[in-house]
Design a protein around this motif. Structure first.
Motif, PDB file in Angstrom:
ATOM      1  N   PRO A 285     -53.764 -12.122  97.184  1.00 26.32           N
ATOM      2  CA  PRO A 285     -54.752 -13.112  97.636  1.00 26.32           C
ATOM      3  C   PRO A 285     -55.472 -12.778  98.936  1.00 26.32           C
ATOM      4  O   PRO A 285     -56.541 -13.281  99.179  1.00 26.32           O
ATOM      5  CB  PRO A 285     -53.944 -14.394  97.788  1.00 26.32           C
ATOM      6  N   GLY A 286     -54.919 -11.940  99.786  1.00 25.12           N
ATOM      7  CA  GLY A 286     -55.594 -11.587 101.027  1.00 25.12           C
ATOM      8  C   GLY A 286     -56.499 -10.384 100.889  1.00 25.12           C
ATOM      9  O   GLY A 286     -57.039  -9.890 101.863  1.00 25.12           O
TER      10      GLY A 286
ATOM     11  N   ILE B 186     -61.368  -4.912 101.309  1.00 25.05           N
ATOM     12  CA  ILE B 186     -61.141  -5.443 102.656  1.00 25.05           C
ATOM     13  C   ILE B 186     -59.810  -6.181 102.619  1.00 25.05           C
ATOM     14  O   ILE B 186     -59.621  -7.087 101.814  1.00 25.05           O
ATOM     15  CB  ILE B 186     -62.251  -6.422 103.085  1.00 25.05           C
ATOM     16  N   GLU B 187     -58.903  -5.773 103.467  1.00 22.17           N
ATOM     17  CA  GLU B 187     -57.616  -6.457 103.579  1.00 22.17           C
ATOM     18  C   GLU B 187     -57.723  -7.519 104.667  1.00 22.17           C
ATOM     19  O   GLU B 187     -58.002  -7.206 105.817  1.00 22.17           O
ATOM     20  CB  GLU B 187     -56.504  -5.472 103.956  1.00 22.17           C
ATOM     21  N   VAL B 188     -57.514  -8.755 104.296  1.00 17.87           N
ATOM     22  CA  VAL B 188     -57.507  -9.841 105.270  1.00 17.87           C
ATOM     23  C   VAL B 188     -56.067  -9.983 105.750  1.00 17.87           C
ATOM     24  O   VAL B 188     -55.242 -10.608 105.099  1.00 17.87           O
ATOM     25  CB  VAL B 188     -58.026 -11.160 104.655  1.00 17.87           C
TER      26      VAL B 188
ATOM     27  N   LEU C 258     -52.992 -18.541 104.883  1.00 19.33           N
ATOM     28  CA  LEU C 258     -54.187 -18.428 105.721  1.00 19.33           C
ATOM     29  C   LEU C 258     -55.007 -17.198 105.338  1.00 19.33           C
ATOM     30  O   LEU C 258     -56.242 -17.253 105.284  1.00 19.33           O
ATOM     31  CB  LEU C 258     -53.798 -18.387 107.200  1.00 19.33           C
ATOM     32  N   GLU C 259     -54.348 -16.097 105.046  1.00 14.93           N
ATOM     33  CA  GLU C 259     -55.057 -14.893 104.597  1.00 14.93           C
ATOM     34  C   GLU C 259     -55.796 -15.161 103.288  1.00 14.93           C
ATOM     35  O   GLU C 259     -56.955 -14.772 103.121  1.00 14.93           O
ATOM     36  CB  GLU C 259     -54.074 -13.736 104.423  1.00 14.93           C
ATOM     37  N   ALA C 260     -55.122 -15.833 102.361  1.00 16.07           N
ATOM     38  CA  ALA C 260     -55.735 -16.129 101.060  1.00 16.07           C
ATOM     39  C   ALA C 260     -56.913 -17.089 101.214  1.00 16.07           C
ATOM     40  O   ALA C 260     -57.967 -16.892 100.589  1.00 16.07           O
ATOM     41  CB  ALA C 260     -54.689 -16.712 100.113  1.00 16.07           C
TER      42      ALA C 260
END
Length: 200
Positions: free
Chosen positions: A80-81, A97-99, A54-56
């Motif tokens: 990927p995030g 930005i870290e998701v 989901l983050e990616a």
């Protein structure tokens, strides 16, 4: 949380939910069912393929949509995030930005699913349709929130991150998610009440 503790909590939660439903104590049932379900799913999904995927996906979709507005971004294949945003104001350069769990939408998607899943009185077909529609709407709103943060960073510089993320991004997200909830829950409840009044 260890797996045996999670299973113990899940069994206790399920027992209480069933008891409250059988006794038709709707408010405690709904609160316990939705909060418990959300907490159990979130603790089970933490640091798993569900969360990282989901983050990616969120980072990738934000990257694609940013391109529509000519905002240069990059996504790391090995992380990927993580999303890079090109800042063109002030100190020019890339900003990371870290998701994470908050920006991925996992919290909101889980809460929404729980609210629909345990809402008394919905038929399975309607419940399924509302779940899918609400999840898609919530995910798109989350992408919009991330896009607002990216735009502020790109055009406003790194000093805008607090305002963009904490105030504007969250505020916009909150208002739009409340609109989705109102549309699904409140409007439906008002319609049901109106129909009952007209039948009386």
């Amino acid at each position: 949380m260890t797996s045996w503790l999670w299973v113990t909590c899940a069994v206790a939660w399920l027992g209480l939910v069933v008891l409250l439903r059988v006794r038709r104590l709707w408010l405690p049932y709904y609160v316990l069912a939705t909060v418990g379900f959300s907490l159990l799913v979130l603790t089970a999904a933490r640091r798993t393929l569900v969360e990282t995927t989901l983050e990616a996906l969120t980072a990738q979709h934000a990257h694609v949509v940013s391109g529509w507005f000519d905002i240069p971004t990059r996504v790391f294949k090995n992380a990927p995030g993580t999303l890079l945003v090109l800042v063109v104001i002030g100190k020019v350069g890339w900003t990371v930005i870290e998701v994470g769990i908050e920006c991925s939408g996992l919290l909101e998607l889980t809460a929404f699913t729980a609210l629909i899943l345990f809402y008394p009185g919905l038929r399975l077909g309607r419940r399924s349709w509302l779940t899918v529609a609400g999840l898609v709407a919530t995910y798109l709103i989350n992408i919009l929130r991330l896009l607002v943060i990216i735009a502020f960073l790109h055009w406003g510089g790194k000093d805008t991150i607090f305002v963009a993320h904490t105030i504007i991004g969250r505020g916009l997200f909150f208002l739009l998610v409340v609109a989705v909830y109102w549309s699904i829950f409140t409007r439906a409840a008002l319609k049901a009440v109106r129909e009952r009044v007209e039948q009386a």
